[in-house]
Scaffold this motif. Structure first.
Motif, PDB file in Angstrom:
ATOM      1  N   PRO A  67       0.696  -1.314   0.117  1.00  0.00           N
ATOM      2  CA  PRO A  67       0.123   0.100  -0.009  1.00  0.00           C
ATOM      3  C   PRO A  67       0.919   1.360   0.159  1.00  0.00           C
ATOM      4  N   ILE A  68       0.436   2.495  -0.655  1.00  0.00           N
ATOM      5  CA  ILE A  68       1.032   3.508  -0.980  1.00  0.00           C
ATOM      6  C   ILE A  68       1.051   4.329   0.552  1.00  0.00           C
ATOM      7  N   PRO A  69       1.987   4.592   1.201  1.00  0.00           N
ATOM      8  CA  PRO A  69       2.091   5.445   2.453  1.00  0.00           C
ATOM      9  C   PRO A  69       1.136   6.855   2.097  1.00  0.00           C
ATOM     10  N   LEU A  70       0.364   7.332   3.025  1.00  0.00           N
ATOM     11  CA  LEU A  70      -0.366   8.421   3.090  1.00  0.00           C
ATOM     12  C   LEU A  70       0.444   9.730   2.714  1.00  0.00           C
ATOM     13  N   ASP A  71       1.618   9.923   3.155  1.00  0.00           N
ATOM     14  CA  ASP A  71       2.515  11.035   2.743  1.00  0.00           C
ATOM     15  C   ASP A  71       2.948  11.067   1.548  1.00  0.00           C
ATOM     16  N   VAL A  72       3.037   9.798   0.941  1.00  0.00           N
ATOM     17  CA  VAL A  72       3.642   9.668  -0.597  1.00  0.00           C
ATOM     18  C   VAL A  72       2.373   9.877  -1.425  1.00  0.00           C
ATOM     19  N   ARG A  73       1.192   9.568  -1.049  1.00  0.00           N
ATOM     20  CA  ARG A  73      -0.119   9.635  -1.725  1.00  0.00           C
ATOM     21  C   ARG A  73      -0.491  10.898  -1.799  1.00  0.00           C
ATOM     22  N   VAL A  74      -0.258  11.668  -0.700  1.00  0.00           N
ATOM     23  CA  VAL A  74      -0.470  13.238  -0.890  1.00  0.00           C
ATOM     24  C   VAL A  74       0.252  13.838  -1.937  1.00  0.00           C
ATOM     25  N   ARG A  75       1.637  13.518  -1.992  1.00  0.00           N
ATOM     26  CA  ARG A  75       2.472  14.115  -2.694  1.00  0.00           C
ATOM     27  C   ARG A  75       2.083  13.792  -4.236  1.00  0.00           C
ATOM     28  N   LEU A  76       1.854  12.333  -4.330  1.00  0.00           N
ATOM     29  CA  LEU A  76       1.496  11.944  -5.817  1.00  0.00           C
ATOM     30  C   LEU A  76       0.301  12.554  -6.294  1.00  0.00           C
ATOM     31  N   ARG A  77      -1.102  12.994  -5.244  1.00  0.00           N
ATOM     32  CA  ARG A  77      -1.973  13.667  -5.782  1.00  0.00           C
ATOM     33  C   ARG A  77      -1.428  15.138  -6.312  1.00  0.00           C
ATOM     34  N   ARG A  78      -0.642  15.707  -5.423  1.00  0.00           N
ATOM     35  CA  ARG A  78      -0.100  17.133  -5.958  1.00  0.00           C
ATOM     36  C   ARG A  78       0.664  17.060  -7.170  1.00  0.00           C
ATOM     37  N   LEU A  79       1.575  16.045  -7.307  1.00  0.00           N
ATOM     38  CA  LEU A  79       2.084  15.925  -8.485  1.00  0.00           C
ATOM     39  C   LEU A  79       1.221  15.778  -9.652  1.00  0.00           C
ATOM     40  N   PHE A  80       0.255  14.876  -9.705  1.00  0.00           N
ATOM     41  CA  PHE A  80      -0.568  14.609 -10.872  1.00  0.00           C
ATOM     42  C   PHE A  80      -1.611  15.540 -10.946  1.00  0.00           C
ATOM     43  N   GLY A  81      -1.767  16.598 -10.246  1.00  0.00           N
ATOM     44  CA  GLY A  81      -2.845  17.484 -10.145  1.00  0.00           C
ATOM     45  C   GLY A  81      -4.055  16.947  -9.644  1.00  0.00           C
ATOM     46  N   ARG A  82      -4.210  15.890  -8.742  1.00  0.00           N
ATOM     47  CA  ARG A  82      -5.352  15.463  -8.167  1.00  0.00           C
ATOM     48  C   ARG A  82      -5.841  16.080  -6.883  1.00  0.00           C
ATOM     49  N   GLN A  83      -7.153  15.595  -6.548  1.00  0.00           N
ATOM     50  CA  GLN A  83      -7.489  15.809  -5.098  1.00  0.00           C
ATOM     51  C   GLN A  83      -8.167  14.625  -4.494  1.00  0.00           C
TER      52      GLN A  83
END
Length: 398
Positions: free
Chosen positions: A377-393
Motif C-alpha cells: 500500500p502507498i503510504p499516506l504522505d507519499v499518496r498526498v504528494r502523488l496527488r499534488r504531482l498529478f494535479g489531483r485531489q
C-alpha cells in the motif's frame, strides 16, 4: 622498483605465500588476492613462532613488520585456494570492446576473454533466446521498451536474431518526456531502422496523459522535482516506461511487454525486495496487472551488453545527470560488487530467487486511485504528494 616480500596465508589447508610490497597495507594485499579483508586476522610471527595480533588494516607493512613474518589467518574454515586459485588464463583479441571472466571448464582457475562487439552480441543473443524460450514466448506481439541506451539496443538486436518472434511482432516503443532520456531517440531510431522495425514514439503530452496528469501540458519533470526533492527523476521515468508499455500493449492487443533490465538491474531489485522482507518480483517473467513483463537480459552483465554497441553506450553515459539517491546506489553497489567478486555468483542468486518467486510471490495489489499494481500500500504522505504531482485531489481531480 619496490621489492616484493612474502606473507603467509595460514589455514587448515596449509600455508601459502602472498606477495606484497612494504608500502602495501593488509587491505591492499587482501584486495589483490580477492580475500575478504574483514574476515581475516593478522599476526606478527616471532623467531620462536609466537603470534602477536596486529589490528592495523590501513598501515603500511613497513611500519610494523620489522624482521618478523606477517601471518594472515582466515576466520572461516573454507578452502580459499580451491575457490580462488589455479590458472589465470587471458585470451586477448584485437579491437576488443569488453571482456568477461569465468571459471575454467575444468574448474582449475579462471579464464579472462577479450570480446569484440560481434562476440559480445553473439553471447547476448544466445542468452536472450534462452530467456525468451524459458518464459514460454511464442511468435506473438512483444511490446519492447527502447531508450537508445546500450541495454535496449542490444536487446532489440538479440530478439531479432533469436528468431523466436517474427519481425512484424516485434513492436519497439520509446517514451519521451525526460530530457536526458529523450536524447537517445536518434540512437533508438537508428537501431530500429537497421532491422526494418517501426519505432512507436510516445510524445511527452501522451506520456503525461498515460501517467495520469490532469493537465497533459504540465512540465511534469519540474512538478516531480518540486514534490520529491532529492529523489531521482529516474523513479518517475521507470514507472512511466512501464505505464506507457502497458498502455501500448492494451492498444495493440498484446499480452507481454519487454524491459531491458540487465543482470545488475535485476540483482539490485532482488536485493531490495529481500532487504524489505519481501519475496522478489519474478524473473525472467512476472505478471503485473493485465500484462506479463519479460526480462530477457536478466542474467546478462551490463559490461557485456555495453560491448555490443560501445559508441552508443558512451553517448548514453555522456548524457546522464547525477544520481543522488543513496538507497538506489546502495543496492546497485552491492549488486556490482557481487558480480565482480566471483564469476557466476550473481546469476546463481538470481536463479534461486526466481525459483522462490515462482512458488511464493503474492499477486500484486491494485491501487484504485492511481490505477496501477503496487507491491505494498502507498503510504499516506507519499499518496498526498502523488496527488499534488498529478494535479489531483482526494476522491477526484482538481
Amino acid at each position: 622498483m619496490e621489492e616484493l616480500s612474502r606473507l603467509i596465508f595460514r589455514s587448515a589447508h596449509g600455508d601459502r605465500y602472498l606477495e606484497a610490497r612494504d608500502s602495501d597495507s593488509i587491505v591492499d594485499v587482501c584486495r589483490r588476492y580477492s580475500l575478504p579483508v574483514t574476515q581475516v586476522s593478522v599476526y606478527r610471527e616471532g623467531a620462536r613462532g609466537q603470534l602477536t595480533l596486529q589490528v592495523r588494516p590501513y598501515d603500511r607493512l613497513l611500519d610494523y613488520r620489522g624482521d618478523d613474518m606477517i601471518v594472515v589467518i582466515p576466520n572461516r574454515n573454507i578452502d580459499y585456494h580451491a575457490l580462488l586459485g589455479g590458472r589465470d588464463v587471458v585470451r586477448e583479441r584485437p579491437d576488443a570492446s569488453t571482456w568477461i571472466r569465468q571459471r575454467a571448464d575444468d574448474g582449475d582457475g579462471f579464464v579472462t576473454e577479450y570480446l569484440r562487439p560481434s562476440d559480445a552480441m553473439d553471447l547476448v543473443s544466445a542468452q536472450v533466446a534462452t530467456a525468451l524460450e524459458a518464459s514460454g514466448v511464442k511468435d506473438e506481439p512483444l511490446i519492447v521498451g527502447v531508450s537508445g541506451g546500450g541495454d535496449s539496443n542490444a536487446l532489440l538486436e538479440a530478439i531479432v536474431r533469436s528468431g523466436v518472434v517474427a519481425k512484424e511482432n516485434i513492436r519497439p516503443v520509446m517514451m519521451l518526456g525526460i530530457p536526458d532520456w529523450d536524447r537517445g531517440w536518434e540512437r533508438a531510431t537508428a537501431i530500429c531502422d537497421r532491422h526494418g522495425l517501426a519505432l512507436r514514439t510516445v510524445q511527452e503530452d501522451e506520456t503525461a496523459r498515460i501517467l495520469g496528469f490532469v493537465e497533459p501540458h504540465v512540465d511534469w519533470v519540474t512538478a516531480f522535482e518540486r514534490q520529491f526533492p532529492g529523489d531521482d527523476l529516474e523513479v518517475l521515468g521507470v514507472y512511466g516506461v512501464r505505464r506507457v508499455l502497458d498502455a501500448v500493449a492494451q492498444e495493440q492487443g498484446a499480452r507481454r511487454i519487454v524491459i531491458g533490465s540487465n543482470l545488475e538491474d535485476c540483482l539490485s531489485d532482488t536485493l531490495y525486495y529481500l532487504a524489505a522482507g519481501k519475496v522478489p518480483f519474478p524473473k525472467p517473467v512476472g505478471r503485473m496487472g493485465e500484462v506479463e513483463i519479460l526480462y530477457p537480459l536478466w542474467l546478462t552483465p551490463k559490461s557485456l551488453i555495453d560491448g555490443c554497441f560501445p559508441k552508443f553506450s558512451l553517448q548514453n553515459y555522456e548524457a546522464r545527470y547525477p544520481s543522488r539517491m543513496y538507497g538506489r546506489a546502495y543496492f546497485y553497489y552491492l549488486a556490482q560488487m557481487m558480480v565482480d567478486a566471483y564469476p557466476g555468483a550473481a546469476q546463481d542468486l538470481l536463479r534461486g530467487s526466481s525459483r522462490l518467486a515462482a512458488e511464493k510471490f503474492d499477486e500484486l495489489l491494485n491501487d484504485d486511485e492511481f490505477g496501477t499494481p503496487v507491491a505494498a500500500p502507498i503510504p499516506l504522505d507519499v499518496r498526498v504528494r502523488l496527488r499534488r504531482l498529478f494535479g489531483r485531489q482526494a476522491g477526484g481531480v482538481r
